[in-house]
Scaffold this active site. Structure first.
Site, short mmCIF file in Angstrom:
data_model
loop_
_atom_site.label_atom_id
_atom_site.label_comp_id
_atom_site.label_asym_id
_atom_site.label_seq_id
_atom_site.Cartn_x
_atom_site.Cartn_y
_atom_site.Cartn_z
CB CYS A 156 -8.54 -3.81 1.34
SG CYS A 156 -6.62 -5.23 1.75
CB THR B 11 -1.19 -0.05 1.01
OG1 THR B 11 -1.73 -0.98 1.21
CG2 THR B 11 -1.85 1.31 1.41
#
Ligand SMILES: Cc1ncc(COP(=O)(O)O)c(C=O)c1O
Length: 394
Positions: free
Chosen positions: A340, A85
């Site tokens: 996610c 990320t």
């Protein structure tokens, strides 16, 4: 509650684990490699005045070299981050802003509608900063082709971001072709390779990729570590400012044990990659064949090839997604989308043309190193039983 004296404890049968794309357990060899670096060798690699610090610095340098070797790049091209990320954010925001500063204005960006949110969300931020963004929709097979990218290019396209392997449907985008086109046009190419690294060959320079994002915990390494691999000399603005570590691109005290763990995980993953890949692909194909025989309403999401060997993503047509997921939960660990996406209908499956209900009645089944033929047969039986029970209720 504890069983009362004389009472037999209830035997809980562990659910079959088929969610290894959400994360993986840490390899015991990785845990062992990290072990001395927590308590015994606790130095800060930036402390160059004493042996403890120098020892830590040497260990980081060795790990950097070993990781770089796995990717066929130079050690200076590796910037350690907290995961994919952060690497995606650094690559996309850092590069686009640096180019905009140089040109005096923002430009045009291209990516895919099926990217992970760790790419889509920084791109949306860049849009708010004045960049124009084109998101290409792949075909029903989840793949884009060269012509699509070529058609989308504009005179001021500065950056293209295309993931190596999709986290939900596992399809592999034609990176080498896209990379050649971008190189020819002088456009930077970023690739989120979190799901690919350690599972498929990833020769970064040969693919023409200028920036690649990696994650430790998708390849039996520790959580909280990843890397951004950069082409030498590429323009990049840091997102944070501080102690100047990682060439000033990602300041902050380096997590020595995690870095050593990442290098070890990468080496272990590559050591038996081909053999593991063949075994998992065989098991994955058995799973797909078994499900097709067991369930008339099952369809595959995304092309079967090119695809990660350990991924399968299916929709069970006509079944209520919520009931399917809740009945499977105690017996089969799998995912209804990316780990996610927190219960939202998958934007990836929607982009492939699945309706909201169909996307909800979909399962991502991802195999891991420990997956056996018994797990596969068990998963087929559990899914069949649950789907049949739901169909009988309707
Ligand atoms: C394709 C992809 N990109 C990025 C990430 C985020 O990685 P990390 O957990 O290392 O930040 C994931 C994890 O699910 C992923 O699958």
């Amino acid at each position: 509650m504890l069983p009362s004296p004389g009472q037999q404890p209830i035997q809980r049968i562990a659910p079959i684990a088929l969610d290894f794309q959400a994360t993986t357990p840490c390899d015991p060899a990785v845990v062992a490699a990290m072990e001395p670096w927590w308590e015994l060798q606790w130095g800060n690699p930036s402390s160059r005045q004493h042996r403890l610090g120098l020892t830590a610095a040497a260990a980081v340098s060795d790990a950097r070299e070993r990781l770089a070797h796995c990717l066929e790049v130079d050690p200076e091209q590796v910037v350690f981050t907290s995961g994919a990320t952060e690497a995606n954010n650094l690559a996309l925001l850092g590069h686009a802003r640096a180019i905009a500063e140089r040109r005096g204005r923002p430009g045009h960006l291209i990516s895919l509608s099926t990217e992970h949110h760790a790419v889509l969300d920084p791109l949306q931020q860049l849009r708010r900063e004045g960049f124009r963004l084109t998101l290409l929709d792949p075909g029903a097979d989840g793949l884009i082709d060269l012509a699509q990218l070529e058609d989308a290019l504009q005179s001021d396209t500065v950056l293209v971001s295309v993931m190596a392997a999709n986290n939900e449907i596992g399809v592999l985008q034609p990176l080498a072709q896209l990379g050649a086109l971008c190189q020819e046009r002088g456009i930077s190419l970023h690739s989120d390779a979190a799901q690919a690294f350690g599972h498929i060959p990833l020769p970064i320079p040969a693919l023409g990729v200028d920036m690649a994002s990696l994650s430790g915990h998708k390849l039996y390494g520790p959580k909280g570590i990843g890397a951004l691999i950069l082409k030498p000399g590429i323009a990049l603005q840091p997102l944070q400012y501080g102690g100047g570590q990682e060439q000033g691109l990602r300041p902050g005290t380096l997590p020595v044990p995690l870095i050593i763990g990442l290098a070890k995980a990468a080496e272990s993953a590559l050591a038996d990659r081909e053999e593991r890949s063949d075994r998992l692909q065989r098991l994955r194909n058995q799973l797909w064949q078994g499900l097709q025989q067991a369930l008339p309403g099952v369809v595959l999401n995304g092309a079967l090839a090119p695809r990660l060997p350990h991924n399968l993503n299916i929709t069970v047509m006509g079944v209520n997604g919520n009931r399917l997921q809740s009945k499977l939960r105690s017996r089969l660990q799998c995912s209804s989308g990316s780990a996610c996406s927190a219960g939202r209908p998958s934007h990836v499956l929607r982009a492939l043309g699945r309706s909201q209900d169909e996307a909800g009645a979909s399962l991502r089944l991802s195999l891991g190193r420990t997956t056996t033929a018994a797990d596969i047969n068990g998963a087929i039986a559990v899914i069949k039983e649950v789907v049949n029970s739901l169909s009988n209720q309707d």
